[in-house]
Design an enzyme around this catalytic site. Structure first.
Site, PDB file in Angstrom:
ATOM      1  N   ARG A 166       0.824  -1.213   0.000  1.00  0.00           N
ATOM      2  CA  ARG A 166       0.000   0.000   0.000  1.00  0.00           C
ATOM      3  C   ARG A 166       0.862   1.268   0.000  1.00  0.00           C
ATOM      4  O   ARG A 166       0.530   2.265   0.624  1.00  0.00           O
ATOM      5  CB  ARG A 166      -0.965   0.025   1.190  1.00  0.00           C
ATOM      6  N   SER A 241     -11.679  -1.059   2.938  1.00  0.00           N
ATOM      7  CA  SER A 241     -10.825  -1.413   4.076  1.00  0.00           C
ATOM      8  C   SER A 241     -10.274  -0.149   4.722  1.00  0.00           C
ATOM      9  O   SER A 241      -9.572   0.624   4.075  1.00  0.00           O
ATOM     10  CB  SER A 241      -9.666  -2.295   3.612  1.00  0.00           C
ATOM     11  N   GLU A 337      -5.561   2.839   6.404  1.00  0.00           N
ATOM     12  CA  GLU A 337      -5.272   2.859   4.969  1.00  0.00           C
ATOM     13  C   GLU A 337      -5.866   4.133   4.376  1.00  0.00           C
ATOM     14  O   GLU A 337      -5.410   4.625   3.347  1.00  0.00           O
ATOM     15  CB  GLU A 337      -5.903   1.618   4.326  1.00  0.00           C
TER      16      GLU A 337
END
Length: 341
Positions: A166, A241, A337
């Protein structure tokens, strides 16, 4: 020359998937890549600014006293073909899942595991999106971006992207410096299936009735799994998420596994362990937990939702409560995130 559309004092409710209703001083929308360089050469950057895609990874906590820049350019074109692979140039404003559908329709492999992920192409390399054992870096070849401070156009290649989980250099040293015009990816003419995740393999086999599914079957399976677990942002505001899956060393993992034999994890190549954040949250007793107008989704503990009228600050408070509770129980830090703005 008409460069773009500018909306002043715009509501950003339609531009973030949490559906948080704040305002921005200026929303600047580009329909063509050619407009971008000229615009930034002629306009000084404000003190506060941000590039957005579909707003599927953002949480606005207050009004944005600056400018938001959004690419809405379109186009998917094959730029090179070889017997084994094709190279495809994709505009930054294309919706990610439209590209996945195009690839599967043409039987080009490499993206099917990444089906049904919200967002635009421009955000994919920045975030290094991933799912079911595949990451964007696996198909990335190059991108063109404009340096917003100067309007200069630059190309970036794989070695400059510093991809990680990520993460890319666009979230590190190059953060907020560039806006992506287009991306080139490489897809396989003879797809190599990535079915390491047992749940995905089982679903693809069941839906297709085949031992070895086709990429269309994998796409259908991913969509089926995601739709069964993940709420539609049009119905319940969310950003998918909310937390990253934490990565721990072997000693930490072994200690946790001894206490919690059922802990869900994935062994990484370099002797580290990725823990399932959803499992940690659920086993902290927080699945379905409600705090004001925000809550943890009752089907998937990694999803935080706006039940209607929640302020960004309320969702932040909920996320901090989750972090604190998980830390107290498991000694593991959860990192968002989602970007707080």
């Amino acid at each position: 020359m008409h460069y773009m559309r500018t909306i002043q004092k715009a509501s950003i409710k339609e531009y973030n998937t949490f559906g948080v209703d704040n305002r921005v001083n200026n929303l600047v929308i580009f329909d063509h890549a050619e407009e971008v360089s000229a615009y930034f050469k002629e306009n000084t950057l404000p003190d506060k600014y941000l590039v957005i895609g579909e707003g599927s990874n953002l949480l606005f906590t207050k009004d944005f006293e600056g400018s938001l820049y959004k690419m809405e350019n379109k186009g998917i074109a094959i730029v090179e073909e070889k017997p084994q692979a094709v190279w495809v140039k994709v505009a930054a404003g294309e919706k990610w899942d439209d590209l996945v559908q195009w690839a599967v329709d043409n039987n080009y492999g490499g993206l099917e595991n990444l089906s049904h992920i919200p967002g635009t192409l421009g955000a994919a390399p920045v975030q290094n999106i991933g799912a079911y054992g595949v990451e964007f870096q696996d198909v990335f070849q190059s991108l063109e971006a404009v340096e917003m401070a100067t309007g200069d156009v630059r190309k970036f290649y794989l070695q400059e992207m510093d991809f990680d989980y990520r993460y890319s250099s666009f979230k590190g040293p190059l953060k907020n410096k560039y806006i992506v015009n287009w991306v080139v990816i490489k897809l396989n003419r003879y797809p190599l299936l990535q079915l390491d995740y047992a749940s995905l393999k089982k679903q693809a086999q069941e839906l297709s009735g085949k031992d070895i599914p086709a990429i269309a079957d994998i796409r259908n399976a991913v969509i089926h799994i995601r739709e069964s677990k993940l709420p539609d942002p049009k119905q319940l505001g969310n950003a998918g998420s909310f937390f990253k899956n934490p990565i721990v060393d072997e000693a930490t993992f072994k200690a946790l596994q001894k206490t919690y034999p059922q802990i869900v994890y994935y062994l990484l190549d370099y002797g580290k362990y990725k823990l399932a954040a959803a499992w940690l949250i659920e086993n902290s007793g927080l699945k379905g937990f409600v705090m004001g107008a925000a809550s943890v989704h009752d089907q998937h503990a990694l999803i935080l939702i706006n039940n209607g009228g929640a302020k960004g600050s309320q969702i932040v408070n909920l996320s901090e409560h989750i972090q604190k509770t998980v830390k107290q129980k498991f000694g593991v830090d959860l990192d968002p995130e989602v970007l707080f703005v």
